[in-house]
Design a protein around this motif. Structure first.
Motif, PDB file in Angstrom:
ATOM      1  N   GLU A 274       0.827  -1.213   0.000  1.00  0.00           N
ATOM      2  CA  GLU A 274       0.000   0.000   0.000  1.00  0.00           C
ATOM      3  C   GLU A 274       0.859   1.260   0.000  1.00  0.00           C
ATOM      4  N   MET A 275       1.974   1.223   0.749  1.00  0.00           N
ATOM      5  CA  MET A 275       2.825   2.401   0.864  1.00  0.00           C
ATOM      6  C   MET A 275       3.918   2.446  -0.190  1.00  0.00           C
ATOM      7  N   GLY A 276       4.130   1.324  -0.891  1.00  0.00           N
ATOM      8  CA  GLY A 276       5.135   1.290  -1.952  1.00  0.00           C
ATOM      9  C   GLY A 276       6.552   1.108  -1.470  1.00  0.00           C
ATOM     10  N   PHE A 277       6.747   0.668  -0.223  1.00  0.00           N
ATOM     11  CA  PHE A 277       8.092   0.514   0.314  1.00  0.00           C
ATOM     12  C   PHE A 277       8.800  -0.688  -0.310  1.00  0.00           C
ATOM     13  N   ALA A 278      10.115  -0.787  -0.011  1.00  0.00           N
ATOM     14  CA  ALA A 278      10.936  -1.816  -0.649  1.00  0.00           C
ATOM     15  C   ALA A 278      10.883  -3.155   0.070  1.00  0.00           C
ATOM     16  N   TRP A 279      10.614  -3.161   1.352  1.00  0.00           N
ATOM     17  CA  TRP A 279      10.673  -4.418   2.097  1.00  0.00           C
ATOM     18  C   TRP A 279       9.686  -4.410   3.253  1.00  0.00           C
ATOM     19  N   ALA A 280       9.439  -5.599   3.788  1.00  0.00           N
ATOM     20  CA  ALA A 280       8.531  -5.756   4.928  1.00  0.00           C
ATOM     21  C   ALA A 280       9.044  -6.886   5.804  1.00  0.00           C
ATOM     22  N   GLU A 281       8.960  -6.703   7.102  1.00  0.00           N
ATOM     23  CA  GLU A 281       9.390  -7.718   8.058  1.00  0.00           C
ATOM     24  C   GLU A 281       8.432  -7.726   9.242  1.00  0.00           C
ATOM     25  N   HIS A 282       8.676  -8.644  10.172  1.00  0.00           N
ATOM     26  CA  HIS A 282       7.902  -8.649  11.406  1.00  0.00           C
ATOM     27  C   HIS A 282       8.833  -8.867  12.591  1.00  0.00           C
ATOM     28  N   ARG A 283       8.374  -8.471  13.741  1.00  0.00           N
ATOM     29  CA  ARG A 283       9.084  -8.717  14.996  1.00  0.00           C
ATOM     30  C   ARG A 283       8.054  -9.121  16.048  1.00  0.00           C
ATOM     31  N   ILE A 284       8.454 -10.035  16.920  1.00  0.00           N
ATOM     32  CA  ILE A 284       7.589 -10.474  18.010  1.00  0.00           C
ATOM     33  C   ILE A 284       8.261 -10.116  19.328  1.00  0.00           C
ATOM     34  N   ASP A 285       7.591  -9.296  20.119  1.00  0.00           N
ATOM     35  CA  ASP A 285       8.133  -8.812  21.396  1.00  0.00           C
ATOM     36  C   ASP A 285       9.593  -8.380  21.246  1.00  0.00           C
ATOM     37  N   PRO A 286       9.869  -7.397  20.415  1.00  0.00           N
ATOM     38  CA  PRO A 286      11.260  -7.033  20.112  1.00  0.00           C
ATOM     39  C   PRO A 286      11.905  -6.231  21.234  1.00  0.00           C
ATOM     40  N   ASP A 287      13.217  -6.177  21.167  1.00  0.00           N
ATOM     41  CA  ASP A 287      13.978  -5.253  21.998  1.00  0.00           C
ATOM     42  C   ASP A 287      13.963  -3.908  21.270  1.00  0.00           C
ATOM     43  N   TRP A 288      13.245  -2.940  21.831  1.00  0.00           N
ATOM     44  CA  TRP A 288      13.073  -1.675  21.116  1.00  0.00           C
ATOM     45  C   TRP A 288      14.391  -0.944  20.917  1.00  0.00           C
ATOM     46  N   ASN A 289      15.388  -1.224  21.756  1.00  0.00           N
ATOM     47  CA  ASN A 289      16.686  -0.573  21.570  1.00  0.00           C
ATOM     48  C   ASN A 289      17.322  -0.973  20.246  1.00  0.00           C
ATOM     49  N   TRP A 559      20.688 -27.939   2.651  1.00  0.00           N
ATOM     50  CA  TRP A 559      19.806 -26.803   2.918  1.00  0.00           C
ATOM     51  C   TRP A 559      18.850 -26.616   1.753  1.00  0.00           C
ATOM     52  N   ALA A 560      17.639 -26.246   2.079  1.00  0.00           N
ATOM     53  CA  ALA A 560      16.654 -25.881   1.061  1.00  0.00           C
ATOM     54  C   ALA A 560      15.954 -24.617   1.527  1.00  0.00           C
ATOM     55  N   PRO A 561      15.483 -23.793   0.613  1.00  0.00           N
ATOM     56  CA  PRO A 561      14.734 -22.593   1.019  1.00  0.00           C
ATOM     57  C   PRO A 561      13.484 -23.004   1.791  1.00  0.00           C
ATOM     58  N   ASP A 562      13.516 -22.845   3.100  1.00  0.00           N
ATOM     59  CA  ASP A 562      12.407 -23.281   3.939  1.00  0.00           C
ATOM     60  C   ASP A 562      11.602 -22.076   4.420  1.00  0.00           C
ATOM     61  N   ALA A 563      10.596 -22.351   5.262  1.00  0.00           N
ATOM     62  CA  ALA A 563       9.714 -21.282   5.736  1.00  0.00           C
ATOM     63  C   ALA A 563      10.487 -20.231   6.521  1.00  0.00           C
ATOM     64  N   ALA A 564      11.472 -20.681   7.327  1.00  0.00           N
ATOM     65  CA  ALA A 564      12.232 -19.732   8.137  1.00  0.00           C
ATOM     66  C   ALA A 564      12.963 -18.720   7.265  1.00  0.00           C
ATOM     67  N   PHE A 565      13.394 -19.139   6.075  1.00  0.00           N
ATOM     68  CA  PHE A 565      14.083 -18.237   5.148  1.00  0.00           C
ATOM     69  C   PHE A 565      13.088 -17.446   4.299  1.00  0.00           C
ATOM     70  N   LEU A 566      12.138 -18.140   3.708  1.00  0.00           N
ATOM     71  CA  LEU A 566      11.228 -17.493   2.757  1.00  0.00           C
ATOM     72  C   LEU A 566      10.345 -16.440   3.422  1.00  0.00           C
ATOM     73  N   GLN A 567       9.950 -16.667   4.663  1.00  0.00           N
ATOM     74  CA  GLN A 567       9.091 -15.701   5.345  1.00  0.00           C
ATOM     75  C   GLN A 567       9.776 -14.357   5.531  1.00  0.00           C
ATOM     76  N   ARG A 568      11.091 -14.351   5.485  1.00  0.00           N
ATOM     77  CA  ARG A 568      11.829 -13.112   5.746  1.00  0.00           C
ATOM     78  C   ARG A 568      12.114 -12.317   4.480  1.00  0.00           C
ATOM     79  N   LEU A 569      11.629 -12.804   3.349  1.00  0.00           N
ATOM     80  CA  LEU A 569      11.752 -12.070   2.096  1.00  0.00           C
ATOM     81  C   LEU A 569      10.446 -11.363   1.789  1.00  0.00           C
TER      82      LEU A 569
END
Length: 687
Positions: A274-289, A559-569
């Motif tokens: 929607e915003m046209g940015f280059a990338w997207a990620e997620h964090r769960i209970d992150p360290d805000w620092n 190694w194969a491209p798995d969910a742990a890798f693909l989800q971060r793209l």
């Protein structure tokens, strides 16, 4: 002997009953709220226990014991909706003789001598009502003037493991602790926690139980449970059902985290698109620092044409109207409505007057954060490696490591570091299963490091030979890294390491008695632990590159491209990968879908390529790996030799590089026989 007191039974009209002055509880003790449950019970089953009364005067009787029942009866008589109760209703009473002494003692005796039911007693009573009388939870609730949840909470104590209930009856477990166990519907989990907490003989407290059970699943009614519930069920996640539905437990925490990550990825991807940015990620209970290292881009003012300016002026006037209305509004709901409208108009103005620069959009992204039971979007972040640099640092700007072409998916610094761990541990696992190669590599580095640095100097009394375990990455590995570490654990379980527990010379003597095969396995395992994490483009070590190519020619074997890798793209990067392996029509199909569905498809594709693929597609799918993981292409004229794994940057140590191709160097080294004339490439038993 004291004479047994007897009482006369009679029926007295409700209107002729009032509290006796000697009743130990005054009329103020019986509020409507305090007797509502009892009134509901009397309405359902009638008055079970007669009132204890004494004649006051010709107008009526005073209630010595049963004041609460009297208040409940009068409450029913005063409710027009309740049929069958009025001032004329006859009430069963026991009449105390007029000459009976110590009437206050009678009132106190009935109140004090009662033994209230505990939680187990209530459980058994409610259970009997269900199983014997056939009453459902709603009927029991009506009968005792309780909420249905209260009845369910009592009944679910029956779901607590029998050993814990026995401990409660014996006084070893408090009611609060018993209820804490009842909050988790899985009896086996309850028993595990109880056994663990009581193993030291200490009393188990409710707070300990709650803390321990928090790690055994996610409550369905909690914010996290509600957020992931539908997707968790779609993934066939196990649910430990509770009598109270919202207290049922999603009992696979790992799947909960996986589902949560997928949903956050989808939300982040939607915001990115929607915003046209280059990338997207997620964090769960992150360290805000950790976000301090990120940059941030903001919309910049733009020049307005006359039409846009007129629209802004109109919206600004609306802002003033809303502000004036807010000042005179007295109702809080109205103020909230005006504030919401104000924010919406201001956002519309901002959209017309400011805009992100194209160069900012090209580097910035959005992160979806889950914290404190909710999702928060943080747009406009710039990764540390993408932040603009100035001065001497300008030549080193950008996120593409040296030797890596700027093609393929966009890899963040954090993902690149994680991939370095995965790749290196995969290479190490392969090397640990190649004893001869590991021995050659270790001996080569040792001898070259010593002789190349100081020649054949005289021997010292002690050795400077040393080795240490390199970084292995996350303490709780996921995906491919977890599988690789499991492989290391399997290898380690077969190693002969009993000699490590022996002291000094005794341990050395036992080590020398090991078989050649056992020593080779130990050396290979040890050498594998020394490899510092590197991605392919940043290796810059020709010797290690030769060793890695021989140990694991194809990274896709480990190694194969798995969910742990693909989800971060990002979704665009995933679609690009599909097109790169020849699945353009499939990429077109998933362009309009959710990122999580695309990830699911690609995980299955890479795990077990579909039989419907063409030969070319099959080859592309089974061989695809990002540049960071795959071996770099071999250059025919490449004769640069590295010097081992000693420096952090793979730089040369000693007096300088040795001439010749690295492969030729290792071949020449192996060709030199040992002191006893035995060829080096053969296994030699050490005396």
């Amino acid at each position: 002997m004291t004479k047994l007191q007897t009482y006369t039974s009679t029926l007295v009209a409700l209107s002729h009953l009032r509290l006796h002055p000697a009743n130990v509880r005054g009329a103020d003790a019986y509020t409507e709220a305090s007797v509502a449950a009892l009134a509901a019970n009397i309405r359902e089953v009638g008055l079970l226990q007669p009132l204890l009364v004494q004649t006051l005067d010709k107008s009526g009787y005073g209630v010595l014991a049963g004041g609460r029942r009297l208040a409940a009866l009068k409450l029913l008589a005063g409710d027009r909706k309740v049929k069958g109760f009025s001032g004329k209703t006859p009430i069963a009473c026991h009449v105390v003789p007029d000459d009976a002494p110590a009437t206050a003692a009678l009132s106190l005796s009935e109140n004090e001598m009662q033994a209230p039911m505990d939680a187990i007693d209530r459980l058994e009573a409610f259970t009997a009502l269900r199983e014997t009388d056939g009453l459902d939870i709603a009927a029991i609730a009506r009968m005792f003037g309780l909420g249905e949840r209260s009845v369910r909470e009592t009944l679910r104590i029956g779901l607590v493991h029998g050993e814990i209930r026995d401990a409660h009856r014996a006084g070893a477990v408090s009611l609060e602790t018993l209820k804490a166990f009842a909050a988790h519907p899985d009896r086996e989990v309850q028993l595990e926690v109880f056994t663990a907490l009581s193993s030291d003989g200490q009393r188990v407290e409710s707070w300990q139980v709650k803390r321990a059970l928090n790690d055994r699943g996610v409550r369905q009614g909690d914010a996290l449970g509600r957020f992931v519930l539908d997707a968790y069920r779609d993934a066939d996640g196990p649910v430990a059902a509770d009598l109270i539905e919202e207290d049922s437990v999603l009992s696979d925490p790992g799947l909960v985290q996986t589902v949560l990550a997928r949903q956050l990825d989808d939300l982040a991807e939607e915001a990115r698109a929607e915003m046209g940015f280059a990338w997207a990620e997620h964090r769960i209970d992150p360290d805000w620092n950790a976000f301090d290292a990120y940059g941030r881009v903001y919309p910049q003012p733009v020049a307005l044409d006359p039409e846009a300016q007129a629209q802004v002026d109109k919206l600004s006037a609306r802002i003033e109207e809303l502000a004036e209305a807010y000042e005179v509004a007295e109702d809080m709901d109205e103020q909230d409505r005006l504030e919401t409208a104000h924010d919406a108009v201001q956002a519309e103005i901002d959209g017309l007057t400011t805009r992100l620069r194209p160069e900012d959009v090209a580097t910035a992204g959005v992160i979806a954060v889950w914290q404190h039971g909710g999702v928060r979007m943080i747009p406009g972040l710039v990764r540390p490696e993408d932040k603009p640099t100035t001065g001497d640092d300008a030549d080193r700007s950008g996120s593409t490591p040296e030797g890596q072409t700027d093609t393929g998916p966009k890899i963040s610094g954090k993902l690149g570091a994680d991939m370095a761990h995965v790749r290196t541990r995969a290479m190490g696992l392969a090397l640990a299963q190649c004893p001869e190669l590991a021995r050659d590599y270790a001996e080569f580095l040792l001898i070259r490091g010593v002789c190349g640095a100081s020649g054949y100097g005289d021997a010292a009394n002690s050795s400077t030979v040393s080795a240490s375990v390199a970084s292995r990455g996350p303490t709780e590995p996921e995906g491919s890294l977890r599988q690789i570490e499991t492989g290391f654990e399997t290898l380690a379980s077969d190693l002969d390491v009993a000699w490590l527990d022996l002291p000094g010379a005794e341990g050395f003597a036992a080590f020398r008695l090991l078989t050649v095969a056992d020593r080779g396995a130990l050396l290979a395992y040890a050498v594998a632990q020394t490899l510092e994490p590197r991605t392919a483009p940043t290796l810059r070590d020709a010797v290690r590159e030769v060793v890695e190519r021989e140990a694991l020619p194809n990274i896709r074997d480990a190694w194969a491209p798995d969910a742990a890798f693909l989800q971060r793209l990002t979704k665009p990067d995933l679609l690009t990968i599909l097109r790169d392996v020849g699945l353009r029509s499939e990429a077109k199909v998933y362009e309009s879908g959710r990122k999580s569905n695309l990830v699911d498809y690609m995980v299955k594709l890479f795990a077990e390529p579909f039989a419907t693929l063409t030969d070319a597609q099959m080859d592309a799918v089974t061989s695809w790996a990002p540049d960071l993981m795959a071996h770099a292409p071999v250059e025919e004229e490449d004769v640069t030799a590295g010097a081992g794994d000693g420096g952090d940057d793979g730089s040369e140590t000693g007096d300088g590089p040795l001439p010749g191709d690295t492969g030729e160097m290792i071949d020449a080294f192996n060709a030199v026989p040992l002191a006893d004339g035995t060829p080096r490439v053969e296994v030699v038993k050490v005396a």
